[in-house]
Write a protein that holds these residues in place. Sequence first.
Motif, PDB file in Angstrom:
ATOM      1  N   ASP A   1     121.180 -55.617 102.164  1.00 21.08           N
ATOM      2  CA  ASP A   1     119.912 -55.441 102.873  1.00 21.08           C
ATOM      3  C   ASP A   1     119.780 -54.014 103.399  1.00 21.08           C
ATOM      4  O   ASP A   1     118.948 -53.740 104.264  1.00 21.08           O
ATOM      5  CB  ASP A   1     119.779 -56.441 104.030  1.00 21.08           C
ATOM      6  N   ARG A   2     120.551 -53.092 102.868  1.00 21.54           N
ATOM      7  CA  ARG A   2     120.482 -51.694 103.290  1.00 21.54           C
ATOM      8  C   ARG A   2     119.233 -51.044 102.703  1.00 21.54           C
ATOM      9  O   ARG A   2     118.961 -51.160 101.496  1.00 21.54           O
ATOM     10  CB  ARG A   2     121.731 -50.928 102.860  1.00 21.54           C
ATOM     11  N   TYR A   3     118.524 -50.317 103.540  1.00 28.61           N
ATOM     12  CA  TYR A   3     117.276 -49.685 103.105  1.00 28.61           C
ATOM     13  C   TYR A   3     117.512 -48.697 101.970  1.00 28.61           C
ATOM     14  O   TYR A   3     116.763 -48.662 100.988  1.00 28.61           O
ATOM     15  CB  TYR A   3     116.615 -48.964 104.287  1.00 28.61           C
ATOM     16  N   GLU A   4     118.557 -47.861 102.087  1.00 24.19           N
ATOM     17  CA  GLU A   4     118.752 -46.815 101.103  1.00 24.19           C
ATOM     18  C   GLU A   4     119.025 -47.370  99.712  1.00 24.19           C
ATOM     19  O   GLU A   4     118.643 -46.762  98.708  1.00 24.19           O
ATOM     20  CB  GLU A   4     119.881 -45.866 101.528  1.00 24.19           C
ATOM     21  N   LEU A   5     119.669 -48.543  99.642  1.00 24.97           N
ATOM     22  CA  LEU A   5     119.914 -49.136  98.331  1.00 24.97           C
ATOM     23  C   LEU A   5     118.625 -49.658  97.713  1.00 24.97           C
ATOM     24  O   LEU A   5     118.371 -49.472  96.521  1.00 24.97           O
ATOM     25  CB  LEU A   5     120.946 -50.265  98.449  1.00 24.97           C
ATOM     26  N   HIS A   6     117.813 -50.317  98.530  1.00 24.47           N
ATOM     27  CA  HIS A   6     116.535 -50.823  98.017  1.00 24.47           C
ATOM     28  C   HIS A   6     115.604 -49.670  97.652  1.00 24.47           C
ATOM     29  O   HIS A   6     114.854 -49.747  96.670  1.00 24.47           O
ATOM     30  CB  HIS A   6     115.882 -51.740  99.049  1.00 24.47           C
ATOM     31  N   ARG A   7     115.638 -48.599  98.430  1.00 18.82           N
ATOM     32  CA  ARG A   7     114.790 -47.445  98.124  1.00 18.82           C
ATOM     33  C   ARG A   7     115.234 -46.787  96.823  1.00 18.82           C
ATOM     34  O   ARG A   7     114.403 -46.374  96.005  1.00 18.82           O
ATOM     35  CB  ARG A   7     114.857 -46.433  99.273  1.00 18.82           C
ATOM     36  N   SER A   8     116.529 -46.693  96.585  1.00 20.67           N
ATOM     37  CA  SER A   8     117.027 -46.125  95.336  1.00 20.67           C
ATOM     38  C   SER A   8     116.579 -46.960  94.138  1.00 20.67           C
ATOM     39  O   SER A   8     116.179 -46.419  93.096  1.00 20.67           O
ATOM     40  CB  SER A   8     118.552 -46.036  95.373  1.00 20.67           C
ATOM     41  N   ALA A   9     116.638 -48.287  94.293  1.00 23.13           N
ATOM     42  CA  ALA A   9     116.186 -49.157  93.199  1.00 23.13           C
ATOM     43  C   ALA A   9     114.698 -48.999  92.953  1.00 23.13           C
ATOM     44  O   ALA A   9     114.235 -49.012  91.798  1.00 23.13           O
ATOM     45  CB  ALA A   9     116.527 -50.610  93.522  1.00 23.13           C
ATOM     46  N   GLU A  10     113.931 -48.823  94.017  1.00 24.69           N
ATOM     47  CA  GLU A  10     112.485 -48.642  93.872  1.00 24.69           C
ATOM     48  C   GLU A  10     112.173 -47.336  93.138  1.00 24.69           C
ATOM     49  O   GLU A  10     111.340 -47.297  92.225  1.00 24.69           O
ATOM     50  CB  GLU A  10     111.838 -48.637  95.255  1.00 24.69           C
ATOM     51  N   ILE A  11     112.851 -46.258  93.524  1.00 22.88           N
ATOM     52  CA  ILE A  11     112.647 -44.980  92.840  1.00 22.88           C
ATOM     53  C   ILE A  11     113.097 -45.082  91.387  1.00 22.88           C
ATOM     54  O   ILE A  11     112.455 -44.535  90.478  1.00 22.88           O
ATOM     55  CB  ILE A  11     113.397 -43.853  93.573  1.00 22.88           C
ATOM     56  N   GLY A  12     114.202 -45.809  91.149  1.00 25.61           N
ATOM     57  CA  GLY A  12     114.672 -45.989  89.786  1.00 25.61           C
ATOM     58  C   GLY A  12     113.654 -46.689  88.902  1.00 25.61           C
ATOM     59  O   GLY A  12     113.457 -46.314  87.741  1.00 25.61           O
ATOM     60  N   GLN A  13     112.974 -47.697  89.441  1.00 25.24           N
ATOM     61  CA  GLN A  13     111.944 -48.408  88.668  1.00 25.24           C
ATOM     62  C   GLN A  13     110.791 -47.473  88.305  1.00 25.24           C
ATOM     63  O   GLN A  13     110.305 -47.465  87.171  1.00 25.24           O
ATOM     64  CB  GLN A  13     111.423 -49.601  89.464  1.00 25.24           C
ATOM     65  N   HIS A  14     110.336 -46.674  89.276  1.00 23.29           N
ATOM     66  CA  HIS A  14     109.266 -45.714  89.004  1.00 23.29           C
ATOM     67  C   HIS A  14     109.715 -44.678  87.968  1.00 23.29           C
ATOM     68  O   HIS A  14     108.932 -44.282  87.088  1.00 23.29           O
ATOM     69  CB  HIS A  14     108.843 -45.021  90.299  1.00 23.29           C
ATOM     70  N   THR A  15     110.958 -44.225  88.078  1.00 20.14           N
ATOM     71  CA  THR A  15     111.465 -43.230  87.146  1.00 20.14           C
ATOM     72  C   THR A  15     111.530 -43.800  85.726  1.00 20.14           C
ATOM     73  O   THR A  15     111.165 -43.126  84.753  1.00 20.14           O
ATOM     74  CB  THR A  15     112.861 -42.760  87.583  1.00 20.14           C
ATOM     75  N   LEU A  16     111.981 -45.046  85.605  1.00 19.36           N
ATOM     76  CA  LEU A  16     112.053 -45.694  84.294  1.00 19.36           C
ATOM     77  C   LEU A  16     110.654 -45.849  83.700  1.00 19.36           C
ATOM     78  O   LEU A  16     110.437 -45.619  82.508  1.00 19.36           O
ATOM     79  CB  LEU A  16     112.729 -47.055  84.448  1.00 19.36           C
ATOM     80  N   TRP A  17     109.701 -46.226  84.527  1.00 19.73           N
ATOM     81  CA  TRP A  17     108.304 -46.393  84.090  1.00 19.73           C
ATOM     82  C   TRP A  17     107.734 -45.066  83.593  1.00 19.73           C
ATOM     83  O   TRP A  17     107.098 -44.988  82.532  1.00 19.73           O
ATOM     84  CB  TRP A  17     107.495 -46.958  85.239  1.00 19.73           C
ATOM     85  N   ASP A  18     107.956 -43.995  84.354  1.00 23.73           N
ATOM     86  CA  ASP A  18     107.454 -42.684  83.953  1.00 23.73           C
ATOM     87  C   ASP A  18     108.120 -42.208  82.659  1.00 23.73           C
ATOM     88  O   ASP A  18     107.470 -41.619  81.793  1.00 23.73           O
ATOM     89  CB  ASP A  18     107.690 -41.662  85.061  1.00 23.73           C
ATOM     90  N   ALA A  19     109.433 -42.442  82.530  1.00 26.48           N
ATOM     91  CA  ALA A  19     110.135 -42.023  81.321  1.00 26.48           C
ATOM     92  C   ALA A  19     109.595 -42.757  80.094  1.00 26.48           C
ATOM     93  O   ALA A  19     109.426 -42.157  79.025  1.00 26.48           O
ATOM     94  CB  ALA A  19     111.632 -42.274  81.475  1.00 26.48           C
ATOM     95  N   ALA A  20     109.303 -44.036  80.236  1.00 23.18           N
ATOM     96  CA  ALA A  20     108.730 -44.798  79.117  1.00 23.18           C
ATOM     97  C   ALA A  20     107.376 -44.224  78.721  1.00 23.18           C
ATOM     98  O   ALA A  20     107.046 -44.138  77.536  1.00 23.18           O
ATOM     99  CB  ALA A  20     108.602 -46.276  79.492  1.00 23.18           C
ATOM    100  N   GLY A  21     106.582 -43.810  79.716  1.00 21.91           N
ATOM    101  CA  GLY A  21     105.298 -43.194  79.410  1.00 21.91           C
ATOM    102  C   GLY A  21     105.453 -41.872  78.675  1.00 21.91           C
ATOM    103  O   GLY A  21     104.709 -41.571  77.727  1.00 21.91           O
ATOM    104  N   LEU A  22     106.418 -41.057  79.102  1.00 23.17           N
ATOM    105  CA  LEU A  22     106.649 -39.779  78.437  1.00 23.17           C
ATOM    106  C   LEU A  22     107.134 -39.972  77.000  1.00 23.17           C
ATOM    107  O   LEU A  22     106.788 -39.193  76.106  1.00 23.17           O
ATOM    108  CB  LEU A  22     107.677 -38.966  79.226  1.00 23.17           C
ATOM    109  N   LEU A  23     107.931 -41.010  76.764  1.00 24.15           N
ATOM    110  CA  LEU A  23     108.434 -41.268  75.418  1.00 24.15           C
ATOM    111  C   LEU A  23     107.358 -41.787  74.478  1.00 24.15           C
ATOM    112  O   LEU A  23     107.548 -41.823  73.260  1.00 24.15           O
ATOM    113  CB  LEU A  23     109.596 -42.262  75.476  1.00 24.15           C
ATOM    114  N   GLN A  24     106.218 -42.210  75.041  1.00 23.63           N
ATOM    115  CA  GLN A  24     105.112 -42.672  74.206  1.00 23.63           C
ATOM    116  C   GLN A  24     104.236 -41.527  73.722  1.00 23.63           C
ATOM    117  O   GLN A  24     103.364 -41.727  72.881  1.00 23.63           O
ATOM    118  CB  GLN A  24     104.254 -43.673  74.979  1.00 23.63           C
ATOM    119  N   THR A  25     104.443 -40.319  74.268  1.00 25.76           N
ATOM    120  CA  THR A  25     103.623 -39.185  73.856  1.00 25.76           C
ATOM    121  C   THR A  25     103.961 -38.807  72.420  1.00 25.76           C
ATOM    122  O   THR A  25     105.113 -38.874  71.996  1.00 25.76           O
ATOM    123  CB  THR A  25     103.874 -37.979  74.775  1.00 25.76           C
ATOM    124  N   PRO A  26     102.953 -38.393  71.641  1.00 20.66           N
ATOM    125  CA  PRO A  26     103.226 -38.039  70.242  1.00 20.66           C
ATOM    126  C   PRO A  26     104.203 -36.880  70.110  1.00 20.66           C
ATOM    127  O   PRO A  26     105.029 -36.862  69.205  1.00 20.66           O
ATOM    128  CB  PRO A  26     101.831 -37.671  69.699  1.00 20.66           C
TER     129      PRO A  26
END
Length: 485
Positions: free
Chosen positions: A200-225
Amino acid sequence: MTDTRRTPPPTAAAQHRRPFTLDPDRWEAERSRALRTGHVRDHTCTAECEPVLVYERTRWGWLAWTVPGDGTPPDQPHQIGVLTPTASRMQRLAMRWLTRHPAQRLALVPTIPGFLRLSAAAVALISLLAGLFAMGHGVPVGVVLPAMLLVPVLAEHLPGQLDARAREHVRSVEGDGACRYLQRLAALHTFLAQAAAGSDRYELHRSAEIGQHTLWDAAGLLQTPDTRSASAELIARERLMVQLADQVAQTLKRTHTEDGPADTGQPHARERPLGPYPPGSEQTTRPTPHHMHGTSPLKGHHSMTQPEPDHAVRTADVYLLFAHEPYYPGPRAQEINTTLVTAASLLHPRVRQPDGAQIHERLIQGRRPGEIIPLATLTHELNGGADWPAVGDWESVTADLLQLVRVGECDALSLGLPEIARALICTGPHSHVRTYDAAADQFIAYGPTERAAVLAEVEMVLAPLVAEQALWPGDGLLPPPTRQP
């Protein structure tokens, strides 16, 4: 806070290297089903082959694996899908719909090319029987016949429409280079998510949240031609993921010290090299991160780098974010209208004093490491601004800070925020910004949720920069004021 001790999961390096890392029996079951019902991948495959895919669902999306004909598990997914970070329950159900077992199809008569879904054929048979039963009980033929014809058509074409709607909330990539790159990021994010799930540590949950956003952005960048143009952005995201994994590993190690040595399976970031370059990259050195694209509300940013200062005053990981009159740092440069500096820059001798030191003291009180504090948040905390005179002249202080940034006497993250994003960080944490949509003839309200999203995007831009080197607050800093007991 308390942590729940759990059995350590596989290391991040081992996550997703093979299908169903946490449940090997599941892979055997799926492989057996594929051998019975679909085409497996072997030496007879051609470019037109459509081998059966085995979907491994995760909280962030899925990995789709092929089934090699030689019986060995694959070491690379055929496809990776990433769910939007803000997914609702319905959107998560839509993801499960996309990763359902493929529909079985029946070949039509030789004179009619094509295939029909087995489910559609079953529905057609049921609708025929139901129609005959209804007509036998006096229902008019003009009512029954259209229904009998419409139901099988819907059963055949409705799944395709639902697929299209579900894909609006998912970014999927295919291809060897793209999948292998995203596979590494997915392994790191899974480690972050597993660490957060057991704490229940905030920093761990925040890291996971940033990781999800980072993964989402990376998937978008990999879709570029043209992935070559996005390679620097992809490298920046992998660097951020590695840094987050290292920080989480160290947090888990400190948390579990009293229970004995804990092997988190994560090497330090400086010991762990990045993986192979992303597809399209021809760099010989790792480039400096550039501004974000895709879903980021930031137009751009400009960062400066200076040597690490030699001073004893450290107020690490607390930052001041303030808006100001727009300016252009150079010809054809983007507009800069918002600036972020480290809190220690308030102690610079060229900043109005003691106002800067007093604002610094107020800024760092009770903050979390890495927290970004907008100037408007301080105004809210100071009784809506009524107590500013007792603290300092914030207008003079921010003007001095901006001058330091422009002449290069301290580091900063200089941003060009869109109008709404800038307005949100200029308001308090509980305020709203309303805009009028003339086309729809209605007002649109933006509030705390959207403000938090803007700050999260700023944090995502900042994180890879400070992972390389902390922001330089300037030289000759004054000592912070002594706190009164």
